[in-house]
Motif scaffolding. Structure first.
Motif, PDB file in Angstrom:
ATOM      1  N   ILE A 333       0.871  -1.367  -0.080  1.00  0.00           N
ATOM      2  CA  ILE A 333       0.119  -0.208  -0.170  1.00  0.00           C
ATOM      3  C   ILE A 333       1.286   1.239   0.077  1.00  0.00           C
ATOM      4  CG2 ILE A 333      -1.622   0.825   2.145  1.00  0.00           C
ATOM      5  CD1 ILE A 333      -3.356  -1.094   2.584  1.00  0.00           C
ATOM      6  N   SER A 334       2.316   0.945   0.757  1.00  0.00           N
ATOM      7  CA  SER A 334       2.668   2.619   0.788  1.00  0.00           C
ATOM      8  C   SER A 334       3.558   2.465  -0.915  1.00  0.00           C
ATOM      9  CB  SER A 334       4.316   2.110   1.385  1.00  0.00           C
ATOM     10  OG  SER A 334       3.884   2.244   3.136  1.00  0.00           O
ATOM     11  N   ASP A 335       3.753   1.732  -1.318  1.00  0.00           N
ATOM     12  CA  ASP A 335       4.038   1.582  -2.566  1.00  0.00           C
ATOM     13  C   ASP A 335       3.400   1.949  -3.606  1.00  0.00           C
ATOM     14  OD1 ASP A 335       6.462   0.311  -1.858  1.00  0.00           O
ATOM     15  OD2 ASP A 335       6.403  -1.476  -2.698  1.00  0.00           O
ATOM     16  N   LEU A 336       1.684   2.162  -3.504  1.00  0.00           N
ATOM     17  CA  LEU A 336       1.279   2.308  -4.545  1.00  0.00           C
ATOM     18  C   LEU A 336       0.304   3.462  -3.972  1.00  0.00           C
ATOM     19  CD1 LEU A 336      -2.272  -0.460  -3.780  1.00  0.00           C
ATOM     20  CD2 LEU A 336      -1.059  -0.028  -6.008  1.00  0.00           C
ATOM     21  N   LEU A 337       1.237   3.463  -2.550  1.00  0.00           N
ATOM     22  CA  LEU A 337       0.421   5.352  -2.439  1.00  0.00           C
ATOM     23  C   LEU A 337       1.971   6.613  -2.942  1.00  0.00           C
ATOM     24  CD1 LEU A 337      -1.253   5.075   0.816  1.00  0.00           C
ATOM     25  CD2 LEU A 337      -2.320   5.709  -1.214  1.00  0.00           C
ATOM     26  N   GLY A 338       2.951   5.869  -2.969  1.00  0.00           N
ATOM     27  CA  GLY A 338       3.772   6.442  -2.981  1.00  0.00           C
ATOM     28  C   GLY A 338       4.249   7.753  -2.640  1.00  0.00           C
ATOM     29  N   PRO A 339       4.612   8.770  -3.119  1.00  0.00           N
ATOM     30  CA  PRO A 339       4.641   9.883  -2.198  1.00  0.00           C
ATOM     31  C   PRO A 339       2.776  10.500  -1.138  1.00  0.00           C
ATOM     32  CG  PRO A 339       4.277  10.593  -4.529  1.00  0.00           C
ATOM     33  CD  PRO A 339       4.773   9.328  -4.416  1.00  0.00           C
ATOM     34  N   LEU A 340       2.125  10.158  -1.475  1.00  0.00           N
ATOM     35  CA  LEU A 340       0.744  10.086  -1.256  1.00  0.00           C
ATOM     36  C   LEU A 340       0.135   9.959   0.197  1.00  0.00           C
ATOM     37  CD1 LEU A 340      -1.922   9.421  -4.294  1.00  0.00           C
ATOM     38  CD2 LEU A 340      -0.781  11.468  -3.699  1.00  0.00           C
ATOM     39  N   GLY A 341       1.507   8.949   0.347  1.00  0.00           N
ATOM     40  CA  GLY A 341       1.974   8.821   1.553  1.00  0.00           C
ATOM     41  C   GLY A 341       3.047   8.417   3.104  1.00  0.00           C
ATOM     42  N   GLN A 342       3.765   8.952   2.199  1.00  0.00           N
ATOM     43  CA  GLN A 342       4.345   9.473   3.258  1.00  0.00           C
ATOM     44  C   GLN A 342       4.240  11.292   3.828  1.00  0.00           C
ATOM     45  OE1 GLN A 342       7.321   9.335   0.048  1.00  0.00           O
ATOM     46  NE2 GLN A 342       7.647   7.196   0.548  1.00  0.00           N
ATOM     47  N   ALA A 343       3.266  11.514   4.338  1.00  0.00           N
ATOM     48  CA  ALA A 343       3.267  13.322   4.584  1.00  0.00           C
ATOM     49  C   ALA A 343       3.819  13.258   5.699  1.00  0.00           C
ATOM     50  CB  ALA A 343       2.059  13.316   5.390  1.00  0.00           C
ATOM     51  N   GLY A 344       4.333  14.249   5.930  1.00  0.00           N
ATOM     52  CA  GLY A 344       6.084  14.542   7.063  1.00  0.00           C
ATOM     53  C   GLY A 344       7.398  14.396   6.162  1.00  0.00           C
TER      54      GLY A 344
END
Ligand code: ADP
Ligand code: MG
Length: 742
Positions: A333-344
């Motif tokens: 899921i982190s891979d799929l989200l990429g920068p969308l999942g890396q708040a902060g």
């Protein structure tokens, strides 16, 4: 008081009532009248005595052939030996004491029913101290007995013989009055169903086979309709609950995610996605079951739903059945989200959220951070195993719960998670890769709306499956390891799956039951049960901890092997999965932890050792791990089961089709239905006695339509108290386990 609610104590007296309760848990006249005969004996029919098996509790019909009494040396007691016959085989009944009276009763030529446990003594089949009842005996039952051509034979127990039960049933039937029919009159007319009281009389005291057929047809409708009405009420009640609406928001994470997807959604994914989006936007909780083969793209659908909820200000929780899968979900899921999942973090998108992972065995620092992120709302997605359900975990605003591979979760755990949403109910999406046959979906999961993904994303390669008979054709096994080496030389990877971990787990043949939420072979009981009939005692199943070193120093020498099983600490599990995922390990030797959801596209071969120890659906799940990239997949089912055995038939069936629904059906046919319907069905009071989820598909479908309409017209069943009370007693019996599936 309606006649079927009366306590058996009132109807029969304390002694008989206590026996029926102890033997079968029967408490009311209704319970007793729903203890149906197992079969009917034709008057004059004799039981085939040659078919008796040691240890079985049986009721046989036989004729007395001879009687002999002899004095035992010990304490001068007398032993009465009565030989009974079916005309061919013989069976010895042995009685101690009271011999003179019994000797008179058991005269040669008399017919009777004899009940007891079968044993063998000095090569002779016998029943020791059987209960018996002579037919045509000059007692009060005689008239009724002579009139009946068909003698009901009940499921019996040592406390209650079939004729005890028959006598109790007769007493209750004779005084039966004021039976309210739970089936609405128009329905009965439409399907030509007889009334309940007539049906109960017909099934217990039939004059002929037509009576039995009419009664069974009617009583099956009872079971189907009452259950479906209960489910319809349940669906209505759930739909009436409030939930926070989470409508799609343009320009948010969900849109950004769709724009980033490296592929286009299949038509099925789009359609299910729309239904989910609509339900999330409504003010009532979604309750949807999403089924689809492994690799059909369920995870992507779940992520899109989560993002819609996050865009609307909420959080989503994803529950996985094992730590390995939770970890893998977090990675993918982190891979799929990429920068969308890396708040902060540096380079994250402005709108980004965060993905938190919570597992039972992670380090204290990581855990603290994840807990904070869940509680503050910084993490839009919180992924974990059942550890997510401990009371320490707080959410800022839980809007959606996604449950992956739902059958591994208990009822209490699902309820606990719901409570995390404080006040409003969260939306719930249940995902399963085990295809659920339609009838089971309509009964066991009947309160969920279901969606099915039927197509696999384009570009999938077919999986070829072969059975490797290791004993008959040892060179096939050699060839198996050669194939693995060949694939590895081409830069590809392989799984080797064993049924057991090894070393000190021998006491738990199911394998992975280590308390960390790891599944064992889900179908182990069904599988080993089926195989045992063919082969008797066998060696223990092959184990990961034995096979890994044997392969490393033998046929797979020089190949980079890693080991994965449920007893590894979670960081080691994670390390093993990572090594396999990034290609630094060639072969993963593991238990069924790789069964669900594991996704390594470069893996092309799966070798399943002792494949006969797994269930059909489970093998199908396992092989779904290969052929996920561009290269065709190969699955080799290694077995020592004999060529002509049920175990081999099952493996051949798996090799012959890739249709998961067909295999699920086969699985269903090979299990006892109780296992399919869950724990409550294995209990003493079963609600589905006559109805079969295998053969009554049409009836179940009709009952569902009828019940849905009926409940829609009269949601509280105010106009039909008999149905309401039938539902009440169904729910009373089976409340949690049976109906609360999600
Ligand atoms: P499931 O959860 O149903 O087993 P996944 O969602 O994990 O399946 O999907 C399996 C793989 O297929 C993943 O790598 C995923 O990114 C990919 N995938 C999903 N949907 C599509 C699609 N429409 N086209 C191509 N690949 C897809
Ligand atoms: Mg998946």
């Amino acid at each position: 008081m309606a006649a079927l609610d009366e306590s058996l104590r009132n109807a029969l007296g304390g002694k008989a009532a206590a026996r029926l309760d102890a033997a079968f848990g029967l408490e009311t006249t209704g319970d007793l009248l729903r203890h149906y005969p197992r079969r009917y004996a034709q008057r004059g029919e004799l039981t085939d005595l040659a078919s008796l098996r040691d240890g079985d509790h049986v009721t046989v019909f036989a004729q007395v052939a001879s009687v002999r009494s002899r004095r035992l040396r010990t304490r001068g007691r007398e032993l009465l030996e009565v030989t009974v016959t079916d005309g061919r085989a013989r069976l010895v009944l042995t009685f101690f004491n009271r011999t003179r009276y019994w000797e008179r009763q058991l005269a040669p030529g008399r017919h009777g029913m004899f009940a007891g446990r079968v044993s063998t003594f000095k090569g002779q089949r016998q029943l020791a101290h059987p209960e018996f009842k002579l037919l045509g005996a000059g007692d009060a039952d005689k008239a009724a007995e002579l009139a009946a051509e068909l003698i009901p034979v009940y499921p019996a127990a040592s406390q209650a013989s079939t004729w005890d039960i028959e006598r109790c049933v007769r007493i209750v039937l004779d005084t039966l009055s004021g039976v309210d029919d739970p089936l609405p009159e128009p329905l009965r007319q439409r399907y030509r169903l007889i009334g309940l009281a007539d049906a109960l009389r017909g099934i217990h005291r039939p004059a002929d086979h037509a009576d039995i057929d009419r009664a069974q047809k009617r009583l099956k409708w009872d079971e189907a309709f009452v259950l479906q009405a209960a489910l319809a009420q349940r669906r209505n009640a759930a739909a009436a609950l409030p939930a926070t609406p989470r409508p799609p928001r343009g320009g948010g994470l969900a849109d950004a995610f769709d724009a980033r997807l490296p592929f286009s959604l299949t038509a099925g994914q789009r359609e299910v996605g729309k239904a989910i989006a609509r339900e999330l936007a409504s003010g009532h909780p979604m309750h949807r079951l999403l089924q689809g083969e492994v690799g059909s793209g369920k995870t992507v659908i779940a992520v899109r739903a989560m993002l819609q909820v996050i865009d609307a200000g909420g959080q989503a929780a994803l529950l996985a059945p094992t730590e390995v899968l939770a970890q893998q979900h977090e990675r993918s899921i982190s891979d799929l989200l990429g920068p969308l999942g890396q708040a902060g973090r540096l380079g994250a998108a402005d709108t980004a959220t965060r993905v938190a992972l919570l597992t039972g065995s992670q380090g204290a620092a990581a855990r603290r951070e994840a807990l904070l992120d869940a509680a503050s709302g910084a993490a839009g997605v919180v992924i974990g195993t059942h550890a997510l359900l401990t009371e320490h975990v707080q959410f800022a605003d839980l809007g959606l719960v996604v449950i992956d591979e739902q059958h591994r979760f208990g009822v209490e755990q699902r309820d606990a998670l719901r409570e995390k949403a404080r006040g409003a109910r969260p939306h719930v999406l249940v995902m399963t890769a085990t295809p659920i046959p339609r009838t089971v979906a309509m009964t066991v999961y009947g309160d969920l709306d279901t969606s099915t993904l039927t197509e696999l994303p384009a570009g999938r390669s077919p999986i070829a499956t072969h059975v490797v008979p290791a004993l008959e054709k040892p060179h096939y096994l050699e060839r198996t390891w050669e194939r693995v080496r060949e694939e590895v030389e081409k830069g590809r990877q392989a799984y080797v799956v064993c049924p057991r971990i090894g070393e000190d787990d021998i006491s738990s043949p199911g394998g992975e039951t280590d308390g960390s939420g790891e599944p064992g072979p889900a179908d182990a009981d069904a599988a080993t049960g089926a195989a045992d009939e063919d082969e008797g005692p066998r060696r223990p199943p092959l184990a990961v901890l034995d096979m890994a070193p044997a392969l490393a120093s033998g046929p797979l020498a020089g190949v980079r092997l890693r080991v994965l099983h449920g007893r590894l600490p979670s960081d080691e599990k994670d390390a093993a999965m990572r090594a396999f995922a990034d290609g630094s390990a060639d072969v993963l030797v593991s238990t069924t932890v790789v069964e669900v959801g594991v996704d390594v596209p470069n893996a092309t071969v799966m070798v399943i050792l002792d494949a006969d120890r797994f269930g059909v659906s489970q093998l199908h799940q396992l092989r779904g791990r290969v052929g996920r990239g561009g290269e065709p997949g190969l699955c080799l089912l290694v077995t020592e089961a004999a060529g002509e055995s049920k175990a081999r038939d099952r493996l051949n069936a798996v090799a012959a089709t890739l249709d998961g629904f067909q295999l699920a059906r086969l699985d269903l046919e090979q299990r006892r239905e109780g296992d399919v319907l869950g724990a409550a069905q294995a209990g003493r009071k079963k609600s589905l006695k006559l109805l079969s989820v295998l053969t009554d598909e049409e009836l179940i479908g009709r009952a569902r339509r009828e019940a849905t309409e009926f409940v829609a017209a009269d949601p509280d069943l105010a106009g039909h108290p008999a149905l309401a009370s039938a539902i009440g007693s169904l729910l009373g019996d089976e409340r949690a386990e049976y109906l609360e599936k999600a």
